[in-house]
Design a protein around this motif. Structure first.
Motif, PDB file in Angstrom:
ATOM      1  N   ALA A 161       0.851  -1.194   0.000  1.00  0.00           N
ATOM      2  CA  ALA A 161       0.000   0.000   0.000  1.00  0.00           C
ATOM      3  C   ALA A 161       0.886   1.244   0.000  1.00  0.00           C
ATOM      4  N   PRO A 162       0.339   2.389  -0.373  1.00  0.00           N
ATOM      5  CA  PRO A 162      -1.071   2.634  -0.658  1.00  0.00           C
ATOM      6  C   PRO A 162      -1.451   2.200  -2.075  1.00  0.00           C
ATOM      7  N   TRP A 163      -2.687   1.731  -2.198  1.00  0.00           N
ATOM      8  CA  TRP A 163      -3.213   1.263  -3.478  1.00  0.00           C
ATOM      9  C   TRP A 163      -3.997   2.386  -4.138  1.00  0.00           C
ATOM     10  N   HIS A 164      -3.850   2.483  -5.451  1.00  0.00           N
ATOM     11  CA  HIS A 164      -4.528   3.535  -6.206  1.00  0.00           C
ATOM     12  C   HIS A 164      -6.018   3.230  -6.322  1.00  0.00           C
ATOM     13  N   LEU A 165      -6.818   4.281  -6.294  1.00  0.00           N
ATOM     14  CA  LEU A 165      -8.238   4.196  -6.607  1.00  0.00           C
ATOM     15  C   LEU A 165      -8.421   4.759  -8.006  1.00  0.00           C
ATOM     16  N   TYR A 166      -9.176   4.037  -8.847  1.00  0.00           N
ATOM     17  CA  TYR A 166      -9.473   4.480 -10.210  1.00  0.00           C
ATOM     18  C   TYR A 166     -10.971   4.684 -10.366  1.00  0.00           C
ATOM     19  N   ARG A 167     -11.309   5.668 -11.176  1.00  0.00           N
ATOM     20  CA  ARG A 167     -12.700   5.930 -11.551  1.00  0.00           C
ATOM     21  C   ARG A 167     -12.810   5.766 -13.054  1.00  0.00           C
ATOM     22  N   LEU A 168     -13.783   4.971 -13.475  1.00  0.00           N
ATOM     23  CA  LEU A 168     -14.008   4.743 -14.892  1.00  0.00           C
ATOM     24  C   LEU A 168     -14.918   5.830 -15.448  1.00  0.00           C
ATOM     25  N   THR A 169     -14.422   6.560 -16.437  1.00  0.00           N
ATOM     26  CA  THR A 169     -15.254   7.494 -17.189  1.00  0.00           C
ATOM     27  C   THR A 169     -15.852   6.684 -18.331  1.00  0.00           C
ATOM     28  N   LEU A 170     -17.131   6.478 -18.267  1.00  0.00           N
ATOM     29  CA  LEU A 170     -17.829   5.559 -19.159  1.00  0.00           C
ATOM     30  C   LEU A 170     -18.057   6.170 -20.538  1.00  0.00           C
ATOM     31  N   HIS A 171     -17.692   5.401 -21.598  1.00  0.00           N
ATOM     32  CA  HIS A 171     -17.954   5.801 -22.984  1.00  0.00           C
ATOM     33  C   HIS A 171     -19.015   4.919 -23.630  1.00  0.00           C
ATOM     34  N   LYS A 172     -18.936   3.617 -23.369  1.00  0.00           N
ATOM     35  CA  LYS A 172     -19.889   2.662 -23.943  1.00  0.00           C
ATOM     36  C   LYS A 172     -20.175   1.567 -22.922  1.00  0.00           C
ATOM     37  N   ALA A 173     -21.329   0.934 -23.050  1.00  0.00           N
ATOM     38  CA  ALA A 173     -21.672  -0.222 -22.234  1.00  0.00           C
ATOM     39  C   ALA A 173     -22.487  -1.177 -23.087  1.00  0.00           C
ATOM     40  N   TYR A 174     -22.337  -2.456 -22.783  1.00  0.00           N
ATOM     41  CA  TYR A 174     -23.066  -3.510 -23.498  1.00  0.00           C
ATOM     42  C   TYR A 174     -23.696  -4.425 -22.464  1.00  0.00           C
ATOM     43  N   GLY A 175     -24.974  -4.709 -22.644  1.00  0.00           N
ATOM     44  CA  GLY A 175     -25.669  -5.600 -21.739  1.00  0.00           C
ATOM     45  C   GLY A 175     -26.367  -6.704 -22.498  1.00  0.00           C
ATOM     46  N   VAL A 176     -26.234  -7.929 -21.993  1.00  0.00           N
ATOM     47  CA  VAL A 176     -26.940  -9.080 -22.547  1.00  0.00           C
ATOM     48  C   VAL A 176     -27.714  -9.714 -21.401  1.00  0.00           C
ATOM     49  N   ALA A 177     -29.027  -9.656 -21.495  1.00  0.00           N
ATOM     50  CA  ALA A 177     -29.874 -10.158 -20.419  1.00  0.00           C
ATOM     51  C   ALA A 177     -29.962 -11.681 -20.470  1.00  0.00           C
ATOM     52  N   CYS A 178     -29.719 -12.310 -19.336  1.00  0.00           N
ATOM     53  CA  CYS A 178     -29.826 -13.763 -19.223  1.00  0.00           C
ATOM     54  C   CYS A 178     -31.020 -14.139 -18.347  1.00  0.00           C
ATOM     55  N   ALA A 179     -31.925 -13.186 -18.144  1.00  0.00           N
ATOM     56  CA  ALA A 179     -33.187 -13.394 -17.443  1.00  0.00           C
ATOM     57  C   ALA A 179     -34.209 -12.453 -18.064  1.00  0.00           C
ATOM     58  N   GLU A 180     -35.470 -12.776 -17.909  1.00  0.00           N
ATOM     59  CA  GLU A 180     -36.529 -11.949 -18.500  1.00  0.00           C
ATOM     60  C   GLU A 180     -36.558 -10.574 -17.873  1.00  0.00           C
ATOM     61  N   PRO A 181     -36.852  -9.547 -18.630  1.00  0.00           N
ATOM     62  CA  PRO A 181     -36.996  -9.577 -20.083  1.00  0.00           C
ATOM     63  C   PRO A 181     -35.625  -9.690 -20.762  1.00  0.00           C
ATOM     64  N   TYR A 182     -35.548 -10.588 -21.723  1.00  0.00           N
ATOM     65  CA  TYR A 182     -34.304 -10.824 -22.428  1.00  0.00           C
ATOM     66  C   TYR A 182     -34.036  -9.690 -23.411  1.00  0.00           C
ATOM     67  N   GLY A 183     -32.812  -9.625 -23.865  1.00  0.00           N
ATOM     68  CA  GLY A 183     -32.430  -8.623 -24.841  1.00  0.00           C
ATOM     69  C   GLY A 183     -30.942  -8.389 -24.812  1.00  0.00           C
ATOM     70  N   ALA A 184     -30.479  -7.607 -25.759  1.00  0.00           N
ATOM     71  CA  ALA A 184     -29.076  -7.216 -25.825  1.00  0.00           C
ATOM     72  C   ALA A 184     -29.058  -5.775 -26.321  1.00  0.00           C
ATOM     73  N   THR A 185     -28.318  -4.938 -25.615  1.00  0.00           N
ATOM     74  CA  THR A 185     -28.337  -3.505 -25.909  1.00  0.00           C
ATOM     75  C   THR A 185     -26.955  -2.911 -25.747  1.00  0.00           C
ATOM     76  N   ALA A 186     -26.658  -1.918 -26.574  1.00  0.00           N
ATOM     77  CA  ALA A 186     -25.439  -1.111 -26.438  1.00  0.00           C
ATOM     78  C   ALA A 186     -25.869   0.308 -26.068  1.00  0.00           C
ATOM     79  N   TRP A 187     -25.149   0.885 -25.121  1.00  0.00           N
ATOM     80  CA  TRP A 187     -25.411   2.255 -24.688  1.00  0.00           C
ATOM     81  C   TRP A 187     -24.159   3.088 -24.937  1.00  0.00           C
ATOM     82  N   ASP A 188     -24.321   4.264 -25.529  1.00  0.00           N
ATOM     83  CA  ASP A 188     -23.218   5.204 -25.746  1.00  0.00           C
ATOM     84  C   ASP A 188     -23.411   6.375 -24.780  1.00  0.00           C
ATOM     85  N   PHE A 189     -22.311   6.816 -24.193  1.00  0.00           N
ATOM     86  CA  PHE A 189     -22.358   7.904 -23.208  1.00  0.00           C
ATOM     87  C   PHE A 189     -21.533   9.084 -23.673  1.00  0.00           C
TER      88      PHE A 189
END
Length: 174
Positions: free
Chosen positions: A146-174
């Protein structure tokens, strides 16, 4: 924080079976509810200086509508991020697999470090702020001193694939 992501600026339905687009609120709300209390393993992928990928499992949390994770200063992950902040983070959440893409930058301001340390403590990791990073009575054996660095992700894109209802797959742009 001024760069906090609230909502996507564009959404694409990736489903090939006629499923509806998934709302960003679905994975975001699960991240907010399940971190840091649930036993989730996030995988951070970074780029080595020679262009090869590197992936490591990390404990991450969702706070301030952003993803935070820790890396020892001598770890491959931290060294890669110092050279190139581009990374992706993947996790299996309740009912949805999620990949986040963006840039991760080290957090050094004391107010944010204290706030995020408190969130980690609420989940059982006894993080305390020390020398511009975190220290604790335990950490992954590969993290180094230690000390260990803390990082924050500045989000540009995300992808989700649902494996439970409601199903679907989506891309999000930020």
């Amino acid at each position: 924080m001024t760069d906090t992501v609230k909502e996507p600026i564009a959404t694409r339905n990736l489903s090939r079976d006629g499923s509806e687009e998934l709302p960003w609120s679905r994975p975001r709300d699960i991240l907010a509810a399940d971190t840091p209390g649930e036993d989730l393993t996030f995988f951070v992928a970074t780029v080595r200086p020679d262009g090869r990928p590197h992936t490591a499992g990390v404990g991450a949390i969702w706070a301030d509508d952003a993803l935070y994770f820790v890396g020892g200063p001598g770890t491959r992950r931290s060294r890669n991020l110092a050279q190139n902040p581009a990374c992706s983070v993947s996790v299996r959440l309740r009912g949805i697999d999620l990949t986040l893409e963006g840039d991760a930058h080290q957090v050094t301001d004391a107010e944010t470090l204290e706030r995020i340390a408190a969130v980690y403590r609420s989940g059982g990791w006894p993080a305390r702020v020390e020398d511009g990073g975190f220290n604790a009575s335990f950490m992954a054996p590969s993290a180094g001193p230690a000390p260990w660095h803390l990082y924050r992700l500045t989000l540009h894109k995300a992808y989700g694939v649902a494996c439970a209802e409601p199903y679907g797959a989506t891309a999000w742009d930020f």
